[in-house]
Design a protein around this motif. Structure first.
Motif, PDB file in Angstrom:
ATOM      1  N   PHE A   1       0.901   0.120   9.445  1.00  0.00           N
ATOM      2  CA  PHE A   1       0.160  -1.140   9.399  1.00  0.00           C
ATOM      3  C   PHE A   1      -1.026  -1.090  10.358  1.00  0.00           C
ATOM      4  CE2 PHE A   1      -0.670  -5.210  11.420  1.00  0.00           C
ATOM      5  CZ  PHE A   1      -0.759  -6.100  10.362  1.00  0.00           C
ATOM      6  N   SER A   2      -0.784  -0.542  11.538  1.00  0.00           N
ATOM      7  CA  SER A   2      -1.796  -0.563  12.604  1.00  0.00           C
ATOM      8  C   SER A   2      -2.754   0.616  12.477  1.00  0.00           C
ATOM      9  CB  SER A   2      -1.089  -0.505  13.955  1.00  0.00           C
ATOM     10  OG  SER A   2      -2.031  -0.463  14.994  1.00  0.00           O
ATOM     11  N   GLY A   3      -4.028   0.372  12.790  1.00  0.00           N
ATOM     12  CA  GLY A   3      -5.038   1.413  12.642  1.00  0.00           C
ATOM     13  C   GLY A   3      -5.606   1.909  13.962  1.00  0.00           C
TER      14      GLY A   3
ATOM     15  N   GLN B   1      -1.008   0.492   4.870  1.00  0.00           N
ATOM     16  CA  GLN B   1      -1.333  -0.913   4.621  1.00  0.00           C
ATOM     17  C   GLN B   1      -2.343  -1.411   5.645  1.00  0.00           C
ATOM     18  OE1 GLN B   1       2.963  -2.161   4.981  1.00  0.00           O
ATOM     19  NE2 GLN B   1       2.448  -3.275   3.124  1.00  0.00           N
ATOM     20  N   PHE B   2      -3.028  -2.464   5.295  1.00  0.00           N
ATOM     21  CA  PHE B   2      -3.911  -3.193   6.212  1.00  0.00           C
ATOM     22  C   PHE B   2      -4.807  -2.271   7.044  1.00  0.00           C
ATOM     23  CE2 PHE B   2      -0.806  -6.260   4.921  1.00  0.00           C
ATOM     24  CZ  PHE B   2      -1.471  -7.467   4.932  1.00  0.00           C
ATOM     25  N   TRP B   3      -4.717  -2.370   8.364  1.00  0.00           N
ATOM     26  CA  TRP B   3      -5.665  -1.690   9.250  1.00  0.00           C
ATOM     27  C   TRP B   3      -5.406  -0.178   9.318  1.00  0.00           C
ATOM     28  CZ3 TRP B   3      -7.779  -5.917   8.351  1.00  0.00           C
ATOM     29  CH2 TRP B   3      -7.112  -7.125   8.519  1.00  0.00           C
TER      30      TRP B   3
ATOM     31  N   HIS C   1      -2.327  -3.246  -2.897  1.00  0.00           N
ATOM     32  CA  HIS C   1      -2.686  -4.606  -2.485  1.00  0.00           C
ATOM     33  C   HIS C   1      -3.680  -4.594  -1.317  1.00  0.00           C
ATOM     34  CE1 HIS C   1      -1.528  -8.730  -0.939  1.00  0.00           C
ATOM     35  NE2 HIS C   1      -1.795  -8.965  -2.198  1.00  0.00           N
TER      36      HIS C   1
ATOM     37  N   GLU D   1      -7.207  -3.601  -2.401  1.00  0.00           N
ATOM     38  CA  GLU D   1      -7.940  -4.732  -2.970  1.00  0.00           C
ATOM     39  C   GLU D   1      -8.452  -5.662  -1.870  1.00  0.00           C
ATOM     40  OE1 GLU D   1      -5.592  -6.738  -5.962  1.00  0.00           O
ATOM     41  OE2 GLU D   1      -6.984  -8.449  -5.849  1.00  0.00           O
ATOM     42  N   MET D   2      -7.583  -5.940  -0.926  1.00  0.00           N
ATOM     43  CA  MET D   2      -7.967  -6.843   0.159  1.00  0.00           C
ATOM     44  C   MET D   2      -9.171  -6.312   0.925  1.00  0.00           C
ATOM     45  SD  MET D   2      -5.852  -8.073   3.556  1.00  0.00           S
ATOM     46  CE  MET D   2      -6.318  -6.724   4.632  1.00  0.00           C
ATOM     47  N   LEU D   3      -9.168  -5.021   1.214  1.00  0.00           N
ATOM     48  CA  LEU D   3     -10.235  -4.429   2.012  1.00  0.00           C
ATOM     49  C   LEU D   3     -11.358  -3.864   1.152  1.00  0.00           C
ATOM     50  CD1 LEU D   3      -7.920  -2.684   4.620  1.00  0.00           C
ATOM     51  CD2 LEU D   3      -9.324  -4.707   5.018  1.00  0.00           C
TER      52      LEU D   3
ATOM     53  N   ILE E   1       4.095  -1.995  -3.536  1.00  0.00           N
ATOM     54  CA  ILE E   1       5.221  -2.104  -2.608  1.00  0.00           C
ATOM     55  C   ILE E   1       6.546  -1.775  -3.297  1.00  0.00           C
ATOM     56  CG2 ILE E   1       5.476  -4.609  -3.014  1.00  0.00           C
ATOM     57  CD1 ILE E   1       6.120  -2.897   0.354  1.00  0.00           C
ATOM     58  N   ALA E   2       6.683  -2.111  -4.588  1.00  0.00           N
ATOM     59  CA  ALA E   2       7.948  -1.847  -5.288  1.00  0.00           C
ATOM     60  C   ALA E   2       8.189  -0.343  -5.387  1.00  0.00           C
ATOM     61  CB  ALA E   2       7.929  -2.487  -6.676  1.00  0.00           C
TER      62      ALA E   2
ATOM     63  N   PHE F   1       7.017   1.895  -3.324  1.00  0.00           N
ATOM     64  CA  PHE F   1       7.362   2.361  -1.973  1.00  0.00           C
ATOM     65  C   PHE F   1       8.829   2.080  -1.674  1.00  0.00           C
ATOM     66  CE2 PHE F   1       7.785   1.255   2.628  1.00  0.00           C
ATOM     67  CZ  PHE F   1       7.653   2.532   3.139  1.00  0.00           C
TER      68      PHE F   1
END
Lengths: 135, 135, 135
Positions: free
Chosen positions: C10-12, C39-41, C99, C102-104, C121-122, C124
């Motif tokens: 999650f963390s970048g 994910q995310f960052w 997901h 798309e967000m980023l 996610i499914a 994963f």
């Protein structure tokens, strides 16, 4: 139910270390072996000369959260004391990450006696036999 | 495949709570039981009067990251709604940590109805039967 | 011992990505399959044009911690190189979260070749067969 709980501690703030120590205590009370591996800023927090000093809280806690945790600390037990109790009631081993020791220029004698050993990531992974919790 | 996924939620920022809710939904969709345990700042985010308010994002996200998440929120579903859906499609239990309730002076009636119960760390650890994910 | 280690990144920041890459390398060296989900960052840090750039460190590290990590980087190997080595010695798959892409607003061709796939996610969660480590 005899699976080990492996805790990879990365963060060195008092709120996360309290959460980690609580989990270690809960697991030890349930009769589960606990293996703690100290890396980066969590390792730094285990220096003998500052383990009970103020290590701050997560940035998101804000001043209100920090104050709530401080009130708790005043009447409760410090996370280092929780870990000491966990070691008394159960099978809890705490090891420092050799690589983080080098990065932070920490020697073995700089660490609190709570720390049992200095090991590498391969040795930590070899002991994984159940959940791995990164905190 | 019927192992439980245990989610220990610590952080109360909207990005981490979205990641957690997504994981709970994915696990529920796969037919896995999910047990969520709310501690510290994550518990604070489940107060009934502010669950859908802005809880910020991780410090590292910066203003750009925060804006990206906000755009997503406008067209997507909130993490609390994702959790509601996860509870509808699967076996998802959400419990508040008794110790964190005391620390933050939160009473049971302050919490959103998503929260099913208030339990201690020992009860949470007793339910662990598979991965433990600390978020 | 043939259980998969699933890493949900999650963390970048460079400190957490170094911890994650070290864990992946240790697991691969032990013969365990590793599945990484970005994910995310963390996903943002895997953009091809900036993967080796400075991604900062956790807020709690402070300027002293950041300097210690930078000194390590100068003589050591970058986390992206550690992951490349982990893929050479073991069974390590790295997937981006659809997901978060798309967000980023990240396209597949924006990502470093270390990333093998884009999944939901499914998918994963379907691959989870052992510990799930959220970093």
């Amino acid at each position: 139910m005899t699976e080990t709980i492996s805790l990879a501690l990365f963060s060195g703030t008092d709120d996360k270390l309290t959460a980690a120590a609580t989990m270690a205590t809960g697991a030890a009370a349930m009769g589960r072996p606990v293996k703690v591996f100290l890396q980066f800023w969590a390792l730094d927090a285990f220096r003998a000369d500052r383990i009970t000093k103020d290590h701050g809280v997560a940035h998101e806690a804000g001043p209100e959260g920090a104050a709530a945790l401080r009130r708790l600390d005043e009447k409760g037990v410090h996370w280092s004391e929780l870990l000491r109790q966990a070691k008394e009631i159960g099978d809890v081993e705490i090891a420092a990450c050799a690589h983080s020791m080098e990065m932070l220029a920490i020697g073995r004698h700089d660490l609190d006696p709570l720390v049992d050993d200095v090991i590498g990531i391969a040795a930590f992974m070899a002991g994984v036999n159940g959940p791995v919790v990164f905190i």
